[in-house]
Design a protein around this motif. Sequence first.
Motif, short mmCIF file in Angstrom:
data_model
loop_
_atom_site.label_atom_id
_atom_site.label_comp_id
_atom_site.label_asym_id
_atom_site.label_seq_id
_atom_site.Cartn_x
_atom_site.Cartn_y
_atom_site.Cartn_z
N GLY A 26 -11.12 1.38 -9.60
CA GLY A 26 -12.12 2.15 -8.87
C GLY A 26 -12.60 1.48 -7.60
O GLY A 26 -13.07 2.15 -6.68
N LEU A 27 -12.47 0.18 -7.53
CA LEU A 27 -12.89 -0.55 -6.34
C LEU A 27 -11.92 -0.36 -5.17
O LEU A 27 -12.28 -0.59 -4.02
CB LEU A 27 -13.03 -2.04 -6.64
CG LEU A 27 -14.12 -2.44 -7.63
CD1 LEU A 27 -14.03 -3.94 -7.93
CD2 LEU A 27 -15.50 -2.10 -7.07
N ALA A 28 -10.70 0.06 -5.47
CA ALA A 28 -9.67 0.17 -4.44
C ALA A 28 -10.08 1.10 -3.30
O ALA A 28 -9.73 0.87 -2.14
CB ALA A 28 -8.36 0.63 -5.06
N GLY A 29 -10.84 2.13 -3.61
CA GLY A 29 -11.27 3.07 -2.58
C GLY A 29 -12.21 2.46 -1.57
O GLY A 29 -12.36 2.97 -0.45
N GLY A 30 -12.86 1.36 -1.92
CA GLY A 30 -13.82 0.73 -1.03
C GLY A 30 -13.24 -0.42 -0.22
O GLY A 30 -13.95 -1.09 0.52
N VAL A 31 -11.93 -0.64 -0.36
CA VAL A 31 -11.31 -1.75 0.37
C VAL A 31 -11.09 -1.34 1.83
O VAL A 31 -10.50 -0.29 2.10
CB VAL A 31 -9.95 -2.12 -0.28
CG1 VAL A 31 -9.24 -3.19 0.53
CG2 VAL A 31 -10.17 -2.60 -1.71
N PRO A 32 -11.57 -2.15 2.75
CA PRO A 32 -11.39 -1.78 4.16
C PRO A 32 -9.93 -1.86 4.58
O PRO A 32 -9.19 -2.74 4.15
CB PRO A 32 -12.23 -2.83 4.91
CG PRO A 32 -12.37 -3.97 3.98
CD PRO A 32 -12.28 -3.41 2.59
N ILE A 48 -7.32 -9.82 2.34
CA ILE A 48 -7.70 -8.60 1.61
C ILE A 48 -6.51 -8.06 0.83
O ILE A 48 -6.64 -7.68 -0.34
CB ILE A 48 -8.28 -7.54 2.58
CG1 ILE A 48 -9.63 -8.00 3.12
CG2 ILE A 48 -8.39 -6.18 1.90
CD1 ILE A 48 -10.18 -7.14 4.25
N ALA A 49 -5.34 -8.04 1.44
CA ALA A 49 -4.14 -7.55 0.76
C ALA A 49 -3.83 -8.40 -0.47
O ALA A 49 -3.45 -7.87 -1.53
CB ALA A 49 -2.96 -7.53 1.72
N ALA A 50 -3.98 -9.71 -0.34
CA ALA A 50 -3.71 -10.60 -1.48
C ALA A 50 -4.70 -10.36 -2.61
O ALA A 50 -4.33 -10.32 -3.79
CB ALA A 50 -3.77 -12.06 -1.02
N VAL A 51 -5.97 -10.18 -2.25
CA VAL A 51 -7.00 -9.92 -3.27
C VAL A 51 -6.74 -8.60 -3.97
O VAL A 51 -6.82 -8.50 -5.20
CB VAL A 51 -8.42 -9.95 -2.64
CG1 VAL A 51 -9.46 -9.44 -3.61
CG2 VAL A 51 -8.76 -11.37 -2.19
N VAL A 52 -6.40 -7.57 -3.20
CA VAL A 52 -6.12 -6.25 -3.78
C VAL A 52 -4.92 -6.33 -4.71
O VAL A 52 -4.92 -5.77 -5.81
CB VAL A 52 -5.92 -5.19 -2.68
CG1 VAL A 52 -5.36 -3.90 -3.25
CG2 VAL A 52 -7.23 -4.93 -1.95
N GLY A 53 -3.88 -7.05 -4.29
CA GLY A 53 -2.69 -7.20 -5.14
C GLY A 53 -3.00 -7.91 -6.44
O GLY A 53 -2.53 -7.51 -7.51
N THR A 54 -3.80 -8.96 -6.36
CA THR A 54 -4.19 -9.69 -7.56
C THR A 54 -5.07 -8.83 -8.46
O THR A 54 -4.89 -8.82 -9.68
CB THR A 54 -4.93 -10.98 -7.17
OG1 THR A 54 -4.06 -11.78 -6.36
CG2 THR A 54 -5.34 -11.77 -8.39
N ALA A 55 -5.99 -8.09 -7.86
CA ALA A 55 -6.86 -7.22 -8.64
C ALA A 55 -6.04 -6.16 -9.36
O ALA A 55 -6.31 -5.84 -10.53
CB ALA A 55 -7.90 -6.56 -7.73
N ASP A 56 -5.01 -5.63 -8.70
CA ASP A 56 -4.15 -4.64 -9.34
C ASP A 56 -3.44 -5.25 -10.55
O ASP A 56 -3.35 -4.62 -11.60
CB ASP A 56 -3.13 -4.12 -8.33
CG ASP A 56 -2.34 -2.94 -8.86
OD1 ASP A 56 -2.98 -2.01 -9.43
OD2 ASP A 56 -1.10 -2.94 -8.73
N ASP A 57 -2.97 -6.48 -10.41
CA ASP A 57 -2.33 -7.17 -11.54
C ASP A 57 -3.31 -7.35 -12.70
O ASP A 57 -2.95 -7.16 -13.86
CB ASP A 57 -1.80 -8.54 -11.11
CG ASP A 57 -0.59 -8.44 -10.18
OD1 ASP A 57 0.02 -7.36 -10.10
OD2 ASP A 57 -0.27 -9.46 -9.53
N ILE A 58 -4.55 -7.70 -12.37
CA ILE A 58 -5.56 -7.89 -13.41
C ILE A 58 -5.85 -6.56 -14.12
O ILE A 58 -6.00 -6.52 -15.34
CB ILE A 58 -6.84 -8.50 -12.82
CG1 ILE A 58 -6.56 -9.93 -12.36
CG2 ILE A 58 -7.99 -8.49 -13.84
CD1 ILE A 58 -7.67 -10.56 -11.54
N ALA A 59 -5.90 -5.48 -13.37
CA ALA A 59 -6.10 -4.16 -13.97
C ALA A 59 -4.95 -3.82 -14.91
O ALA A 59 -5.17 -3.31 -16.02
CB ALA A 59 -6.24 -3.09 -12.89
#
Length: 95
Positions: A26-32, A48-59
């Motif tokens: 749900g946080l993905a929509g708020g990523v600039p 930001i891309a690295a954090v989003v990729g890691t967050a996706d893996d955690i999900a």
Amino acid sequence: MTIRLSEETEAQLARLHDEAAKGITGLAGGVPTSVDAGEGTSDVLAIIAAVVGTADDIALVNEAAAAQVRAVGEGLGSTDGAVASGFDSMEVVVE
């Protein structure tokens, strides 16, 4: 060693993993998608891309964990049922 997993505990663990995965997703929509960081813009976007990729893996890990908790609960329940059925079908003779 005895492994016990009540239906309530199984449901709670699986639900918490599901909620964690949904919360992260749900946080993905708020990523600039753009930032004003001057000369560091490309570096900030890479971070930001690295954090989003890691967050996706955690999900994904949370989704898999929820599925595994449910599978373990189902497996333990099936085993308990099979054992109980075996005992129920035994003929007891007391002399």
